[in-house]
Design an enzyme around this catalytic site. Structure first.
Site, PDB file in Angstrom:
ATOM      1  CB  CYS A   2     -26.884   1.358 -64.081  1.00  0.00           C
ATOM      2  SG  CYS A   2     -25.267   1.327 -63.340  1.00  0.00           S
ATOM      3  NE  ARG A  30     -32.640   0.720 -63.075  1.00  0.00           N
ATOM      4  CZ  ARG A  30     -33.104  -0.459 -62.693  1.00  0.00           C
ATOM      5  NH1 ARG A  30     -34.309  -0.558 -62.201  1.00  0.00           N
ATOM      6  NH2 ARG A  30     -32.375  -1.542 -62.797  1.00  0.00           N
ATOM      7  CD1 TRP A  80     -25.893   3.621 -56.841  1.00  0.00           C
ATOM      8  CD2 TRP A  80     -24.688   1.754 -57.022  1.00  0.00           C
ATOM      9  NE1 TRP A  80     -25.593   3.192 -55.577  1.00  0.00           N
ATOM     10  CE2 TRP A  80     -24.858   2.051 -55.650  1.00  0.00           C
ATOM     11  CE3 TRP A  80     -23.939   0.627 -57.366  1.00  0.00           C
ATOM     12  CZ2 TRP A  80     -24.327   1.260 -54.638  1.00  0.00           C
ATOM     13  CZ3 TRP A  80     -23.411  -0.161 -56.354  1.00  0.00           C
ATOM     14  CH2 TRP A  80     -23.601   0.156 -55.015  1.00  0.00           C
ATOM     15  CG  ASN A 106     -28.389  -2.416 -64.685  1.00  0.00           C
ATOM     16  OD1 ASN A 106     -29.558  -2.722 -64.590  1.00  0.00           O
ATOM     17  ND2 ASN A 106     -27.609  -2.384 -63.639  1.00  0.00           N
ATOM     18  N   GLY A 107     -25.176  -3.866 -64.601  1.00  0.00           N
ATOM     19  CA  GLY A 107     -24.823  -5.188 -64.091  1.00  0.00           C
ATOM     20  C   GLY A 107     -23.335  -5.259 -63.793  1.00  0.00           C
ATOM     21  CD  GLU A 488     -39.391   0.651 -43.432  1.00  0.00           C
ATOM     22  OE1 GLU A 488     -38.444  -0.149 -43.481  1.00  0.00           O
ATOM     23  OE2 GLU A 488     -39.698   1.376 -44.383  1.00  0.00           O
ATOM     24  CE  LYS A 492     -37.603   3.946 -45.340  1.00  0.00           C
ATOM     25  NZ  LYS A 492     -38.183   2.827 -45.978  1.00  0.00           N
ATOM     26  CG  HIS A 511     -29.297  -8.346 -22.806  1.00  0.00           C
ATOM     27  ND1 HIS A 511     -28.917  -9.247 -21.830  1.00  0.00           N
ATOM     28  CD2 HIS A 511     -30.650  -8.274 -22.746  1.00  0.00           C
ATOM     29  CE1 HIS A 511     -29.998  -9.719 -21.228  1.00  0.00           C
ATOM     30  NE2 HIS A 511     -31.057  -9.137 -21.759  1.00  0.00           N
ATOM     31  CE  LYS A 610     -38.654   2.463 -55.145  1.00  0.00           C
ATOM     32  NZ  LYS A 610     -38.608   2.610 -53.684  1.00  0.00           N
TER      33      LYS A 610
HETATM   34  C1  AGP Z   1     -36.019   0.684 -48.440  1.00  0.00           C
HETATM   35  O1  AGP Z   1     -36.345   1.999 -48.241  1.00  0.00           O
HETATM   36  C2  AGP Z   1     -35.012   0.425 -49.473  1.00  0.00           C
HETATM   37  N1  AGP Z   1     -35.343   1.016 -50.701  1.00  0.00           N
HETATM   38  C3  AGP Z   1     -34.540  -1.024 -49.557  1.00  0.00           C
HETATM   39  O2  AGP Z   1     -34.266  -1.497 -48.278  1.00  0.00           O
HETATM   40  C4  AGP Z   1     -35.486  -2.022 -50.274  1.00  0.00           C
HETATM   41  O3  AGP Z   1     -36.598  -2.301 -49.504  1.00  0.00           O
HETATM   42  C5  AGP Z   1     -34.677  -3.296 -50.589  1.00  0.00           C
HETATM   43  O4  AGP Z   1     -33.600  -2.971 -51.417  1.00  0.00           O
HETATM   44  C6  AGP Z   1     -35.515  -4.384 -51.224  1.00  0.00           C
HETATM   45  O5  AGP Z   1     -35.982  -4.000 -52.483  1.00  0.00           O
HETATM   46  P1  AGP Z   1     -37.127  -4.814 -53.200  1.00  0.00           P
HETATM   47  O6  AGP Z   1     -38.319  -4.784 -52.334  1.00  0.00           O
HETATM   48  O7  AGP Z   1     -37.330  -4.092 -54.511  1.00  0.00           O
HETATM   49  O8  AGP Z   1     -36.625  -6.204 -53.400  1.00  0.00           O
END
Ligand code: AGP
Length: 615
Positions: A2, A30, A80, A106-107, A488, A492, A511, A610
């Site tokens: 949020c 957010r 969110w 937010n929270g 990674e 993505k 395995h 994010k």
């Molecule tokens: C990665 O593309 C994501 N946005 C997510 O995995 C992110 O790295 C993770 O939420 C950690 O966030 P931070 O580095 O702000 O703590």
């Protein structure tokens, strides 16, 4: 989770409505299930809410323009969803049933059900399914003309995480804020005051920002901001200067922030290396501020982070191990570390890595480590973020603001900083030879040009993405230094293309995972030249024998690898430890172009936000 925005007063160039809508647009990453604003207009508070994106909200506000003339204050929210479905009723701002209080949050309010039950028993009618309505109705019940004491009582009654921004009907020139756990930043420029979840939403107005602390409240008026503890005692506070440029938060000529941010990686790397090294020497002493003799006594090293930041720590772990295997190193995801019986103390150094500095689990893990007497360092991209303020020693990654939800340039910033930190730590411990130091710093210095060359290979990677966009899924395989990169690369693809993608150490395929292979599942094999190339290629051969299409990502010196792939991506050769730096961009571009092919919302993928500010 949020985004919140508030403004009271006369902002120089923009109307209050523009300030709030711009702020919501900047913070839409957010959360983007629904959005809303509450505007104090001539004849009361106008609450406008929609399900969907901020762009829809902008249209709705334009339609209501005549009713909102002369707006002098307002609050806004982009959601969110946690509690309650994505509906207009559940969208913020919320209003108390008597209309006295309008509030965004937010929270998560953990005792919202108890509060609700109590108030409903007293005849208060709740209209939403949210946890947020409870503080809203409760505040209206408590308030009897003294905002400070009502806020104080409210904040002390709530359990959970909250950043709250509040307007009272009978206080047209005030906005009140409070915070526990969820981020909140405020600012004033002499004629207006502002608040937001993310500092980037305020940079158009001032670069001097007040980060609201745990257990702190603020009163915003056109003339400035006053700060209080939750018990209502007022206190002074100094701003933190953030030297980010607001142009950095602009998409410029790019279709997506993610694409722009991918391209910024050579500069991020160059700036970070230049900041912490001189020719062939690494020196982070001043940036970290840890006493050098403390570093000498470290026996245990713990890396703690989430998501992409966690994968960055795996790169660092490999680099340290390759140079000195005497340290006891672990790299945990924060949501596990915080609930484990982890060792700590004066001989332990824990490094908490968080781009945003606001990830709830990483913050909780850092609090745990500090309580054990562990030496702690935070690596974050956001000056003034909670982790920066809570952990004694912070190293800033110098990636600049990252807007795309998928982390790209901040990963490069993190692995660069962590590599330098690793070298510095080993040097202080006496286990980094001058020749290794010079070799590795020289290697780092050569990387920006290599990254630039890789960016120029984009047409080839775009063609591969198109060719493989119909795959039912992807396996990323590699060994040792490639393993964090397989993770990674797979992440993505998951987050922006919504495709099943898994990462495995190549030796693990037999395995179990190999059972899934057929001609519709693409294997992306990371095979840099070097001691493990042949072993990885044997695993690739096993995948080929099961008809899986193969993409080989290799270094230009590894001629053997080319024959094993249906498609090949070649990147410049590096020090063996630095393959993740050069292997990263092709994987980011591959995911980006597949997501484009599939018409995904690249900068704001579904279900994600994010900053993950709740557990
Ligand atoms: C990665 O593309 C994501 N946005 C997510 O995995 C992110 O790295 C993770 O939420 C950690 O966030 P931070 O580095 O702000 O703590």
């Amino acid at each position: 989770m949020c985004g919140i925005m508030g403004c009271v007063g006369k902002s120089g160039r923009k109307s209050v409505i523009e300030v709030i809508l711009d702020g919501l647009e900047k913070q839409e990453y957010r959360g983007y299930d629904s959005a809303g604003v509450a505007l104090r207009c001539a004849d009361g508070v106008k609450n406008i809410k929609i399900v969907g994106r901020v762009s829809e909200l902008v249209k709705r506000v334009e339609e209501c323009a005549s009713e909102c003339a002369g707006t002098q204050s307002g609050i806004g929210h982009t959601r969110w969803a946690t509690h309650g479905a994505v509906t207009v009723t559940n969208a913020h701002p919320h209003e108390s049933c008597d209309g006295m209080v309008t509030l965004v949050h937010n929270g998560i309010i953990e005792n919202s059900r108890e509060i609700r039950a109590r108030l409903e028993a007293d005849g208060i009618k709740f209209v939403t399914e949210t946890d947020t309505e409870s503080p809203c109705q409760l505040l209206a019940r408590i308030y009897s003309g003294d905002a400070r004491s009502a806020m104080s009582e409210l904040c002390r009654s709530l359990v959970g995480a909250f950043a709250l921004v509040i307007m009272f009907r009978d206080r047209p020139n005030e906005i009140w804020c409070a915070r526990t756990a969820s981020p909140l930043v405020v600012a004033a420029d002499g004629s207006a005051s502002y608040c937001a979840s993310d500092p980037t939403a305020l940079l158009d107005y001032t670069h001097d920002l007040f980060f609201i602390e745990e257990g702190e409240m603020a009163e915003l008026t056109p003339n400035g901001v006053r700060f209080f503890d939750f018990d209502g005692t007022s206190h002074g506070k100094s701003p933190i200067h953030l030297d980010w440029d607001s142009v950095m938060t602009d998409k410029g000529r790019y279709d997506h922030f993610m694409r722009k941010e991918i391209e910024e990686q050579p500069d991020v790397l160059r700036l970070t290396v230049d900041t912490h090294t001189s020719l062939t020497n690494v020196d982070m002493g001043k940036s970290i501020g840890l006493p050098a003799d403390m570093m000498k006594n470290i026996r245990r090293l713990q890396f703690v982070a989430c998501g992409t930041s966690h994968y960055a720590t795996l790169v660092a772990r490999d680099i340290i191990e390759s140079l000195d295997n005497s340290l006891d190193i672990r790299a945990d995801v924060a949501s596990e570390y915080r609930y484990r019986n982890v060792p700590g103390g004066a001989d332990t150094l824990a490094v908490f890595v968080s781009q945003s500095g606001e990830t709830a689990d990483t913050l909780a893990a850092a609090r745990l480590a500090r309580s054990l007497g562990t030496n702690c360092i935070a690596v974050t991209n956001v000056r003034g973020s909670t982790i920066d303020r809570e952990v004694e020693h912070t190293i800033l990654s110098l990636a600049g603001p990252e807007i795309g939800v998928a982390a790209t340039k901040t990963f490069t910033g993190q692995i660069t900083i962590l590599t330098l930190l690793a070298l510095y730590l080993l040097k202080e411990k006496g286990s980094l030879s001058a020749s290794d130091e010079a070799r590795l710093i020289g290697g780092l210095r050569s990387l920006p040009a290599k990254l630039q060359a890789i960016l120029e290979d984009e047409p080839h990677i775009r063609a591969l993405a198109k060719k493989h966009s119909g795959s039912k899924g992807f396996f990323f395989i590699g060994r040792r230094e490639s393993v964090p990169l397989t993770m990674e690369g797979a992440l993505k693809l998951k987050e922006i293309a919504y495709l099943p993608s898994e990462a495995y150490p190549a030796g693990e395929m037999k395995h179990g995972p190999i059972a899934m292979l057929d001609e519709k599942l693409t294997v992306v094999a990371l095979v840099p030249g070097g001691d493990l190339s042949d072993k990885t290629l044997s695993n690739v051969e096993e995948c080929r024998a099961r008809s899986a299409p193969i993409i080989i990502l290799t270094t230009e010196d590894n001629d053997d690898a080319r024959d094993f792939g249906d498609d090949v991506i070649s990147v410049p050769r590096t020090e063996r430890e630095f393959f993740p730096f050069v292997g990263l961009i092709p994987l980011q571009l591959f995911a980006y172009h597949i997501a484009r092919e599939l018409g995904r919302d690249i900068d704001k993928p579904r279900n994600l936000a994010k900053s993950v500010t709740v557990e």
